[in-house]
Design a protein around this motif. Structure first.
Motif, PDB file in Angstrom:
ATOM      1  N   ASN A   1      51.967  -2.814 -20.398  1.00  0.00           N
ATOM      2  CA  ASN A   1      50.954  -1.827 -20.497  1.00  0.00           C
ATOM      3  C   ASN A   1      49.816  -1.852 -19.803  1.00  0.00           C
ATOM      4  OD1 ASN A   1      52.897  -0.157 -21.664  1.00  0.00           O
ATOM      5  ND2 ASN A   1      52.074  -0.272 -23.782  1.00  0.00           N
ATOM      6  N   THR A   2      49.314  -3.277 -19.828  1.00  0.00           N
ATOM      7  CA  THR A   2      48.142  -3.419 -19.032  1.00  0.00           C
ATOM      8  C   THR A   2      48.304  -3.417 -17.690  1.00  0.00           C
ATOM      9  OG1 THR A   2      47.389  -4.899 -20.904  1.00  0.00           O
ATOM     10  CG2 THR A   2      46.079  -5.330 -18.714  1.00  0.00           C
ATOM     11  N   LEU A   3      47.331  -2.413 -16.925  1.00  0.00           N
ATOM     12  CA  LEU A   3      47.557  -2.409 -15.520  1.00  0.00           C
ATOM     13  C   LEU A   3      46.827  -3.129 -14.639  1.00  0.00           C
ATOM     14  CD1 LEU A   3      47.773   1.636 -15.537  1.00  0.00           C
ATOM     15  CD2 LEU A   3      49.616   0.117 -15.884  1.00  0.00           C
ATOM     16  N   ALA A   4      46.884  -3.319 -13.401  1.00  0.00           N
ATOM     17  CA  ALA A   4      46.137  -4.024 -12.466  1.00  0.00           C
ATOM     18  C   ALA A   4      46.226  -3.184 -11.296  1.00  0.00           C
ATOM     19  CB  ALA A   4      46.684  -5.498 -12.208  1.00  0.00           C
ATOM     20  N   ILE A   5      45.211  -3.839 -10.138  1.00  0.00           N
ATOM     21  CA  ILE A   5      45.282  -3.202  -8.749  1.00  0.00           C
ATOM     22  C   ILE A   5      45.854  -4.426  -7.929  1.00  0.00           C
ATOM     23  CG2 ILE A   5      43.690  -2.283  -7.124  1.00  0.00           C
ATOM     24  CD1 ILE A   5      41.953  -1.404  -9.363  1.00  0.00           C
ATOM     25  N   GLU A   6      46.536  -4.045  -6.946  1.00  0.00           N
ATOM     26  CA  GLU A   6      47.417  -4.750  -6.229  1.00  0.00           C
ATOM     27  C   GLU A   6      47.297  -4.389  -4.766  1.00  0.00           C
ATOM     28  OE1 GLU A   6      51.301  -6.302  -7.203  1.00  0.00           O
ATOM     29  OE2 GLU A   6      50.597  -7.026  -9.141  1.00  0.00           O
ATOM     30  N   GLY A   7      47.020  -5.156  -3.815  1.00  0.00           N
ATOM     31  CA  GLY A   7      47.083  -4.934  -2.409  1.00  0.00           C
ATOM     32  C   GLY A   7      47.249  -6.147  -1.455  1.00  0.00           C
ATOM     33  N   SER A   8      46.857  -5.886  -0.219  1.00  0.00           N
ATOM     34  CA  SER A   8      46.866  -6.875   0.799  1.00  0.00           C
ATOM     35  C   SER A   8      45.810  -7.090   1.531  1.00  0.00           C
ATOM     36  CB  SER A   8      47.907  -6.755   1.991  1.00  0.00           C
ATOM     37  OG  SER A   8      49.401  -6.692   1.168  1.00  0.00           O
ATOM     38  N   LEU A   9      45.410  -8.364   1.901  1.00  0.00           N
ATOM     39  CA  LEU A   9      44.326  -8.501   2.812  1.00  0.00           C
ATOM     40  C   LEU A   9      44.571  -8.993   4.119  1.00  0.00           C
ATOM     41  CD1 LEU A   9      41.891 -10.387  -0.024  1.00  0.00           C
ATOM     42  CD2 LEU A   9      41.845  -7.948   0.622  1.00  0.00           C
ATOM     43  N   ASN A  10      43.894  -8.921   5.281  1.00  0.00           N
ATOM     44  CA  ASN A  10      44.073  -9.269   6.490  1.00  0.00           C
ATOM     45  C   ASN A  10      43.342 -10.692   6.571  1.00  0.00           C
ATOM     46  OD1 ASN A  10      41.287  -8.917   7.104  1.00  0.00           O
ATOM     47  ND2 ASN A  10      41.881  -6.954   7.995  1.00  0.00           N
ATOM     48  N   GLU A  11      43.531 -11.343   7.650  1.00  0.00           N
ATOM     49  CA  GLU A  11      43.011 -12.700   7.618  1.00  0.00           C
ATOM     50  C   GLU A  11      41.632 -12.698   7.580  1.00  0.00           C
ATOM     51  OE1 GLU A  11      44.615 -15.237  10.917  1.00  0.00           O
ATOM     52  OE2 GLU A  11      46.061 -13.889  11.032  1.00  0.00           O
ATOM     53  N   GLN A  12      40.876 -11.788   8.236  1.00  0.00           N
ATOM     54  CA  GLN A  12      39.377 -11.909   7.978  1.00  0.00           C
ATOM     55  C   GLN A  12      38.847 -11.600   6.480  1.00  0.00           C
ATOM     56  OE1 GLN A  12      37.464  -9.043  10.839  1.00  0.00           O
ATOM     57  NE2 GLN A  12      35.349  -9.659  10.153  1.00  0.00           N
ATOM     58  N   GLN A  13      39.524 -10.523   5.874  1.00  0.00           N
ATOM     59  CA  GLN A  13      39.282 -10.098   4.482  1.00  0.00           C
ATOM     60  C   GLN A  13      39.519 -11.390   3.573  1.00  0.00           C
ATOM     61  OE1 GLN A  13      41.589  -6.820   4.331  1.00  0.00           O
ATOM     62  NE2 GLN A  13      39.948  -5.466   4.883  1.00  0.00           N
ATOM     63  N   ALA A  14      40.709 -12.080   3.821  1.00  0.00           N
ATOM     64  CA  ALA A  14      41.140 -13.013   3.074  1.00  0.00           C
ATOM     65  C   ALA A  14      40.201 -14.330   2.895  1.00  0.00           C
ATOM     66  CB  ALA A  14      42.463 -13.438   3.308  1.00  0.00           C
TER      67      ALA A  14
ATOM     68  N   SER B   1      44.003   8.707 -17.408  1.00  0.00           N
ATOM     69  CA  SER B   1      45.180   9.591 -16.669  1.00  0.00           C
ATOM     70  C   SER B   1      45.730   8.646 -15.438  1.00  0.00           C
ATOM     71  CB  SER B   1      44.185  10.897 -16.215  1.00  0.00           C
ATOM     72  OG  SER B   1      43.284  10.445 -15.338  1.00  0.00           O
ATOM     73  N   ILE B   2      45.270   7.572 -15.057  1.00  0.00           N
ATOM     74  CA  ILE B   2      45.857   7.216 -13.929  1.00  0.00           C
ATOM     75  C   ILE B   2      47.376   6.413 -14.107  1.00  0.00           C
ATOM     76  CG2 ILE B   2      45.256   4.574 -14.189  1.00  0.00           C
ATOM     77  CD1 ILE B   2      44.087   4.862 -11.332  1.00  0.00           C
ATOM     78  N   MET B   3      48.147   6.635 -13.097  1.00  0.00           N
ATOM     79  CA  MET B   3      49.567   6.154 -13.370  1.00  0.00           C
ATOM     80  C   MET B   3      49.934   5.087 -12.531  1.00  0.00           C
ATOM     81  SD  MET B   3      51.324  10.185 -13.210  1.00  0.00           S
ATOM     82  CE  MET B   3      52.880   9.548 -13.479  1.00  0.00           C
ATOM     83  N   ILE B   4      50.952   4.450 -12.932  1.00  0.00           N
ATOM     84  CA  ILE B   4      51.539   3.303 -12.164  1.00  0.00           C
ATOM     85  C   ILE B   4      51.925   3.791 -10.835  1.00  0.00           C
ATOM     86  CG2 ILE B   4      53.485   1.623 -12.017  1.00  0.00           C
ATOM     87  CD1 ILE B   4      53.327   1.478 -15.007  1.00  0.00           C
TER      88      ILE B   4
ATOM     89  N   HIS C   1      39.902   6.580  -7.053  1.00  0.00           N
ATOM     90  CA  HIS C   1      41.186   7.389  -7.032  1.00  0.00           C
ATOM     91  C   HIS C   1      40.738   8.930  -6.633  1.00  0.00           C
ATOM     92  CE1 HIS C   1      44.630   9.676  -8.220  1.00  0.00           C
ATOM     93  NE2 HIS C   1      45.397   8.460  -8.118  1.00  0.00           N
ATOM     94  N   PRO C   2      41.583   9.464  -5.728  1.00  0.00           N
ATOM     95  CA  PRO C   2      41.196  10.841  -5.311  1.00  0.00           C
ATOM     96  C   PRO C   2      41.033  11.857  -6.561  1.00  0.00           C
ATOM     97  CG  PRO C   2      42.878   9.755  -3.902  1.00  0.00           C
ATOM     98  CD  PRO C   2      42.709   9.102  -4.870  1.00  0.00           C
ATOM     99  N   ASN C   3      41.841  11.628  -7.481  1.00  0.00           N
ATOM    100  CA  ASN C   3      41.632  12.546  -8.683  1.00  0.00           C
ATOM    101  C   ASN C   3      41.035  12.071  -9.811  1.00  0.00           C
ATOM    102  OD1 ASN C   3      43.404  14.165  -7.222  1.00  0.00           O
ATOM    103  ND2 ASN C   3      45.296  13.182  -8.102  1.00  0.00           N
ATOM    104  N   GLU C   4      40.134  11.021  -9.706  1.00  0.00           N
ATOM    105  CA  GLU C   4      39.236  10.636 -10.748  1.00  0.00           C
ATOM    106  C   GLU C   4      37.903  10.539 -10.199  1.00  0.00           C
ATOM    107  OE1 GLU C   4      39.753   9.129 -13.659  1.00  0.00           O
ATOM    108  OE2 GLU C   4      42.001   9.537 -13.743  1.00  0.00           O
ATOM    109  N   LYS C   5      36.905  11.169 -10.877  1.00  0.00           N
ATOM    110  CA  LYS C   5      35.276  11.200 -10.510  1.00  0.00           C
ATOM    111  C   LYS C   5      34.982   9.806 -10.949  1.00  0.00           C
ATOM    112  CE  LYS C   5      35.097  16.186 -11.412  1.00  0.00           C
ATOM    113  NZ  LYS C   5      34.224  17.222 -12.322  1.00  0.00           N
ATOM    114  N   LYS C   6      35.347   9.220 -11.981  1.00  0.00           N
ATOM    115  CA  LYS C   6      34.519   8.051 -12.438  1.00  0.00           C
ATOM    116  C   LYS C   6      35.159   6.889 -11.477  1.00  0.00           C
ATOM    117  CE  LYS C   6      33.404   5.345 -16.518  1.00  0.00           C
ATOM    118  NZ  LYS C   6      33.715   5.075 -17.685  1.00  0.00           N
ATOM    119  N   LYS C   7      34.372   5.781 -10.951  1.00  0.00           N
ATOM    120  CA  LYS C   7      34.838   4.710 -10.133  1.00  0.00           C
ATOM    121  C   LYS C   7      35.318   3.634 -11.208  1.00  0.00           C
ATOM    122  CE  LYS C   7      31.923   5.499  -6.362  1.00  0.00           C
ATOM    123  NZ  LYS C   7      30.715   4.715  -5.569  1.00  0.00           N
ATOM    124  N   ILE C   8      36.453   2.965 -10.789  1.00  0.00           N
ATOM    125  CA  ILE C   8      36.902   1.703 -11.360  1.00  0.00           C
ATOM    126  C   ILE C   8      36.312   0.454 -11.195  1.00  0.00           C
ATOM    127  CG2 ILE C   8      38.964   0.554 -12.181  1.00  0.00           C
ATOM    128  CD1 ILE C   8      40.689   3.144 -11.124  1.00  0.00           C
TER     129      ILE C   8
END
Length: 415
Positions: A229-242, A297-300, A255-262
């Motif tokens: 149930n615990t959520l996380a944020i996943e993504g990919s980094l390019n070489e410079q970002q990594a 309200s955020i969804m997987i 998130h576009p539908n969330e006023k509050k930043k995470i």
């Protein structure tokens, strides 16, 4: 006769002009010269935050796979189906075995081991909390070094507030680890209770709260998969970002539908590319970030825009980068109260988005010429253009009595 006079005057005029030009261009000349300072800026306090942005997605923090070893065991039945919501300790499947006493001993041993690990995590959390209480308003270099050796990502300019923030993040991580260990213990307790109640039948219990993602009825491993149930944020980094990013760095997701930043932190960056590296194709490196507080309200599967904070300097003196001459030693042209301009060597720090941190050499409120390339000589006097839009009664009334008297005396004495 008139021609002779005219010629003489012309020669004298040309001589005077040539002499003035010589004196003006002569190095270290004492001739008074005036510069029109059209644009200037003040040394201000600012928060300089170096960051980069990337796209990411919301996913379960972990997936738990459960296996069935049919050696000396006979599978009985599944107790869950795909899509079921399960709690920690919920039975997943039953089996029978002639070695129930051995199973019980193994469960007791594992339970004791995790209880010992929890005691160690609690002791570490207490140490972090005690250390946090001892941090002064202005930490010494020794205290900064001790914090770095403890594993906190700190710069020499980091304030006490930033050090405390890093400690709180570490405490948060340890509390998550403690929660995982407690869930494992509850799972073992559930299995032991099941043995006591059913006698000849054992079961495997869930080690987390979550949703049953997969059930393999052919009993091929893994036979059950649970998404936490615990959520996380996943993504990919390019070489410079990594190269810039490191575990422990702050993240801010929108998130576009969330006023509050995470808010959260990077928890892991994979050292190997997501796909087999090839010549001519950019490499991508997977990362995962944890959230300090999950929006209700955020969804997987939700898409977010992520900012990764690679460095920050809060409440520091700053200038626009264009006002600084970047030579062997960075310098600026300071406008003095006596109407002269002085070249001032400074020490710079963090720079991002055209704003430069000034560590030494200037004070808050110093007035600096914005165009650093417009001074052809040292210590000239300067004038500034009259801002006619500000010449109004309201502007005069905004001045204090002391300022009014000061400006009156300046005008009187200048005459």
């Amino acid at each position: 006769m008139k021609k002779w006079k005219i010629g003489t005057l012309a020669v004298l005029a040309m001589g005077i002009i040539a002499l003035n030009l010589f004196l003006i261009e002569k190095k270290d000349s004492k001739v008074a010269r005036t510069l029109s300072a059209g644009e200037w800026t003040k040394v201000k306090k600012a928060n300089i935050i170096e960051r980069f942005e990337t796209d990411a997605v919301i996913k379960p923090l972990e997936e738990y796979n459960y296996y069935f070893n049919d050696q000396d065991k006979e599978f009985q039945k599944f107790l869950v189906k795909e899509g079921d919501v399960v709690t920690t300790g919920a039975p997943l499947f039953e089996y029978i075995t002639p070695k129930l006493d051995q199973v019980k001993d193994e469960l007791e041993t594992e339970k004791s081991r995790y209880e010992g690990e929890i005691a160690g995590v609690e002791e570490y959390i207490d140490e972090l909390s005690s250390y946090q209480d001892t941090i002064p308003d202005a930490p010494t270099a020794k205290e900064r070094e001790a914090a770095k050796e403890a594993g906190f990502l700190l710069n020499d300019s980091d304030s006490s507030a930033m050090i405390i923030s890093s400690i709180r993040q570490e405490i948060y991580k340890q509390e998550l680890e403690k929660k995982k260990l407690e869930e494992k213990i509850r799972a073992y307790e559930s299995q032991l209770n099941y043995l006591d109640e059913h006698g000849d039948t054992a079961m495997t219990a869930s080690e987390t709260e979550g949703i049953v993602k997969y059930v393999n009825k052919q009993l091929e491993s893994p036979i059950v998969t649970i998404a936490s149930n615990t959520l996380a944020i996943e993504g990919s980094l390019n070489e410079q970002q990594a190269r810039k990013a490191e575990p422990g760095m702050k993240i801010i997701a929108k998130h576009p539908n969330e006023k509050k930043k995470i808010n959260g932190t990077i928890s892991a960056i994979q050292p190997f590319p997501e796909t087999e590296p090839t010549v001519g194709s950019p490499s991508k490196y997977a990362f995962q970030a944890t959230m300090q507080e999950e929006p209700e309200s955020i969804m997987i599967g939700s898409k977010v825009r992520l900012s990764v904070v690679t460095a920050e300097a809060k409440g520091v003196l700053s200038l626009p980068k264009t006002a600084i001459q970047l030579e062997k030693k960075p310098s600026v042209y300071r406008l003095n109260g006596n109407g002269t301009i002085t070249k001032q060597v400074i020490t710079t720090g963090l720079e991002f988005a055209g704003i430069q941190e000034v560590k030494d050499g200037l004070e808050l409120g110093n007035i600096i010429l914005r165009d650093s390339k417009s001074i052809p000589y040292n210590k000239p006097t300067f004038i500034t253009p009259l801002q006619t839009e500000k010449v109004r009664n309201s502007a005069f009334n905004e001045l204090s009595k002391r300022q009014k008297l000061r400006f009156f005396l300046i005008g009187l004495l200048e005459k």
